[in-house]
Design a protein around this motif. Structure first.
Motif, PDB file in Angstrom:
ATOM      1  N   LEU A  39      78.042  80.719 -15.710  1.00 31.54           N
ATOM      2  CA  LEU A  39      76.708  80.105 -15.658  1.00 31.54           C
ATOM      3  C   LEU A  39      76.593  78.935 -16.623  1.00 31.54           C
ATOM      4  N   GLU A  40      77.126  79.094 -17.823  1.00 29.53           N
ATOM      5  CA  GLU A  40      77.045  78.004 -18.810  1.00 29.53           C
ATOM      6  C   GLU A  40      77.838  76.783 -18.354  1.00 29.53           C
ATOM      7  N   PHE A  41      79.042  77.006 -17.846  1.00 24.77           N
ATOM      8  CA  PHE A  41      79.858  75.880 -17.379  1.00 24.77           C
ATOM      9  C   PHE A  41      79.183  75.189 -16.189  1.00 24.77           C
ATOM     10  N   LYS A  42      78.596  75.994 -15.286  1.00 24.79           N
ATOM     11  CA  LYS A  42      77.891  75.410 -14.141  1.00 24.79           C
ATOM     12  C   LYS A  42      76.657  74.627 -14.597  1.00 24.79           C
ATOM     13  N   ASN A  43      75.987  75.104 -15.645  1.00 23.93           N
ATOM     14  CA  ASN A  43      74.833  74.371 -16.179  1.00 23.93           C
ATOM     15  C   ASN A  43      75.263  72.993 -16.686  1.00 23.93           C
ATOM     16  N   ALA A  44      76.400  72.938 -17.349  1.00 25.05           N
ATOM     17  CA  ALA A  44      76.907  71.647 -17.838  1.00 25.05           C
ATOM     18  C   ALA A  44      77.230  70.725 -16.662  1.00 25.05           C
ATOM     19  N   ILE A  45      77.803  71.278 -15.606  1.00 19.23           N
ATOM     20  CA  ILE A  45      78.149  70.484 -14.419  1.00 19.23           C
ATOM     21  C   ILE A  45      76.889  70.009 -13.706  1.00 19.23           C
ATOM     22  N   GLN A  46      75.857  70.842 -13.737  1.00 17.74           N
ATOM     23  CA  GLN A  46      74.594  70.452 -13.102  1.00 17.74           C
ATOM     24  C   GLN A  46      74.004  69.224 -13.803  1.00 17.74           C
ATOM     25  N   ILE A  47      74.166  69.143 -15.104  1.00 16.81           N
ATOM     26  CA  ILE A  47      73.685  67.983 -15.860  1.00 16.81           C
ATOM     27  C   ILE A  47      74.503  66.748 -15.511  1.00 16.81           C
ATOM     28  N   ASP A  48      75.823  66.934 -15.393  1.00 14.40           N
ATOM     29  CA  ASP A  48      76.714  65.813 -15.082  1.00 14.40           C
ATOM     30  C   ASP A  48      77.817  66.297 -14.145  1.00 14.40           C
ATOM     31  N   PRO A  49      77.657  66.063 -12.846  1.00  9.92           N
ATOM     32  CA  PRO A  49      78.626  66.551 -11.864  1.00  9.92           C
ATOM     33  C   PRO A  49      80.041  65.982 -12.029  1.00  9.92           C
ATOM     34  N   LYS A  50      80.226  64.966 -12.858  1.00 14.64           N
ATOM     35  CA  LYS A  50      81.564  64.392 -13.065  1.00 14.64           C
ATOM     36  C   LYS A  50      82.144  64.785 -14.421  1.00 14.64           C
ATOM     37  N   TYR A  51      81.572  65.786 -15.044  1.00 11.00           N
ATOM     38  CA  TYR A  51      81.972  66.207 -16.392  1.00 11.00           C
ATOM     39  C   TYR A  51      83.179  67.143 -16.310  1.00 11.00           C
ATOM     40  N   VAL A  52      84.370  66.550 -16.293  1.00  5.10           N
ATOM     41  CA  VAL A  52      85.626  67.303 -16.111  1.00  5.10           C
ATOM     42  C   VAL A  52      85.785  68.381 -17.178  1.00  5.10           C
ATOM     43  N   ASP A  53      85.301  68.117 -18.394  1.00  7.87           N
ATOM     44  CA  ASP A  53      85.446  69.099 -19.482  1.00  7.87           C
ATOM     45  C   ASP A  53      84.714  70.405 -19.195  1.00  7.87           C
ATOM     46  N   ALA A  54      83.820  70.410 -18.228  1.00  8.38           N
ATOM     47  CA  ALA A  54      83.162  71.660 -17.834  1.00  8.38           C
ATOM     48  C   ALA A  54      83.912  72.337 -16.689  1.00  8.38           C
ATOM     49  N   TYR A  55      84.558  71.547 -15.852  1.00 13.58           N
ATOM     50  CA  TYR A  55      85.280  72.118 -14.708  1.00 13.58           C
ATOM     51  C   TYR A  55      86.507  72.911 -15.152  1.00 13.58           C
ATOM     52  N   ILE A  56      87.198  72.398 -16.162  1.00 17.02           N
ATOM     53  CA  ILE A  56      88.449  73.046 -16.586  1.00 17.02           C
ATOM     54  C   ILE A  56      88.207  74.484 -17.047  1.00 17.02           C
ATOM     55  N   PRO A  57      87.281  74.718 -17.989  1.00 20.52           N
ATOM     56  CA  PRO A  57      87.056  76.120 -18.373  1.00 20.52           C
ATOM     57  C   PRO A  57      86.420  76.946 -17.261  1.00 20.52           C
ATOM     58  N   LEU A  58      85.682  76.291 -16.352  1.00 16.36           N
ATOM     59  CA  LEU A  58      85.120  77.022 -15.207  1.00 16.36           C
ATOM     60  C   LEU A  58      86.254  77.557 -14.330  1.00 16.36           C
ATOM     61  N   ALA A  59      87.251  76.736 -14.066  1.00 18.80           N
ATOM     62  CA  ALA A  59      88.398  77.173 -13.262  1.00 18.80           C
ATOM     63  C   ALA A  59      89.127  78.325 -13.953  1.00 18.80           C
ATOM     64  N   GLU A  60      89.330  78.196 -15.273  1.00 11.81           N
ATOM     65  CA  GLU A  60      90.002  79.260 -16.028  1.00 11.81           C
ATOM     66  C   GLU A  60      89.204  80.561 -15.978  1.00 11.81           C
ATOM     67  N   THR A  61      87.891  80.432 -16.013  1.00 13.57           N
ATOM     68  CA  THR A  61      87.040  81.621 -15.966  1.00 13.57           C
ATOM     69  C   THR A  61      87.132  82.289 -14.600  1.00 13.57           C
ATOM     70  N   PHE A  62      87.111  81.497 -13.541  1.00 16.49           N
ATOM     71  CA  PHE A  62      87.272  82.067 -12.205  1.00 16.49           C
ATOM     72  C   PHE A  62      88.620  82.770 -12.075  1.00 16.49           C
ATOM     73  N   MET A  63      89.659  82.209 -12.702  1.00 13.95           N
ATOM     74  CA  MET A  63      90.970  82.868 -12.680  1.00 13.95           C
ATOM     75  C   MET A  63      90.878  84.239 -13.360  1.00 13.95           C
ATOM     76  N   LYS A  64      90.206  84.284 -14.515  1.00 12.23           N
ATOM     77  CA  LYS A  64      90.048  85.562 -15.233  1.00 12.23           C
ATOM     78  C   LYS A  64      89.296  86.580 -14.384  1.00 12.23           C
ATOM     79  N   LEU A  65      88.326  86.092 -13.610  1.00 11.33           N
ATOM     80  CA  LEU A  65      87.538  86.983 -12.755  1.00 11.33           C
ATOM     81  C   LEU A  65      88.293  87.390 -11.489  1.00 11.33           C
ATOM     82  N   GLY A  66      89.443  86.748 -11.253  1.00 18.69           N
ATOM     83  CA  GLY A  66      90.193  87.040 -10.036  1.00 18.69           C
ATOM     84  C   GLY A  66      89.578  86.383  -8.813  1.00 18.69           C
ATOM     85  N   ASN A  67      88.688  85.431  -9.041  1.00 11.78           N
ATOM     86  CA  ASN A  67      88.042  84.725  -7.940  1.00 11.78           C
ATOM     87  C   ASN A  67      88.874  83.485  -7.619  1.00 11.78           C
ATOM     88  N   LEU A  68      89.943  83.706  -6.878  1.00 14.23           N
ATOM     89  CA  LEU A  68      90.926  82.661  -6.639  1.00 14.23           C
ATOM     90  C   LEU A  68      90.411  81.535  -5.754  1.00 14.23           C
TER      91      LEU A  68
END
Length: 189
Positions: free
Chosen positions: A55-84
């Motif tokens: 949710l926090e990473f998505k909130n950052a992306i909502q503010i700036d959809p081109k904010y790569v620094d939020a996408y990277i940890p979001l992807a890592e988090t989805f990996m941890k959740l097993g949401n491939l």
């Protein structure tokens, strides 16, 4: 003529200064908000509270959809959740926003290979190797692609190159031995 009242001049100046302050602080507040969301997201991630981190990473992306620094940890988090599927989609977004992001390109190549989209995977790997010819992860992936295409000699040559670059790469030794075994060259392993 009428003489201008010094208080009016001071009031105009103060209004201008306050307006400028609010405009400037409004611009930096989005930056601050993005950074705060990332910081909170990382804290949640470290505590294993992955849904809150998402949710926090998505909130950052909502503010700036081109904010790569939020996408990277979001992807890592989805990996941890097993949401491939979501992890794949986020890595694809990273690769689109920042094509030179080698890690995202390699993750995409891995997903594509696992999804049996070998040609697309090979494209991503070739892109990485063009930039970093000795990238061990990319070489491992390319060797895996050759192996999956029943091209054991090409795979073996790449596994040997990986071992030469990184002697601690145990999967390369195992894959090389498997390849030799399949070809009846077990004594070379």
């Amino acid at each position: 003529g009428l003489k201008e009242d010094p208080l009016i001049r001071i009031n105009h100046y103060l209004c201008f200064v306050l307006l400028a302050f609010f405009i400037i602080s409004g611009c930096t507040s989005d930056e601050d908000k993005k950074r705060d969301h990332i910081k909170k997201g990382r804290a949640y991630f470290e505590k294993g509270e992955y849904q809150s981190a998402v949710l926090e990473f998505k909130n950052a992306i909502q503010i700036d959809p081109k904010y790569v620094d939020a996408y990277i940890p979001l992807a890592e988090t989805f990996m941890k959740l097993g949401n491939l599927q979501n992890a794949f989609n986020v890595y694809a977004a990273i690769a689109e926003l920042d094509p030179d992001n080698i890690d995202a390109q390699l993750k995409l190549a891995t997903f594509l290979m696992l999804g049996r989209k070998v040609d697309e995977s090979r494209e991503k790997v070739a892109f990485v190797l063009a930039k970093e010819p000795e990238n061990v992860e990319a070489l491992m992936l390319l060797a895996g692609i050759h192996d999956s295409e029943n091209r054991p000699d090409e795979a073996a040559a790449l596994f040997e190159k990986v071992i030469a670059l990184d002697r601690n790469r145990a999967p390369a030794y195992m894959a090389l031995a498997r390849g030799y075994q399949r070809r009846g060259k077990i004594f070379e392993a």
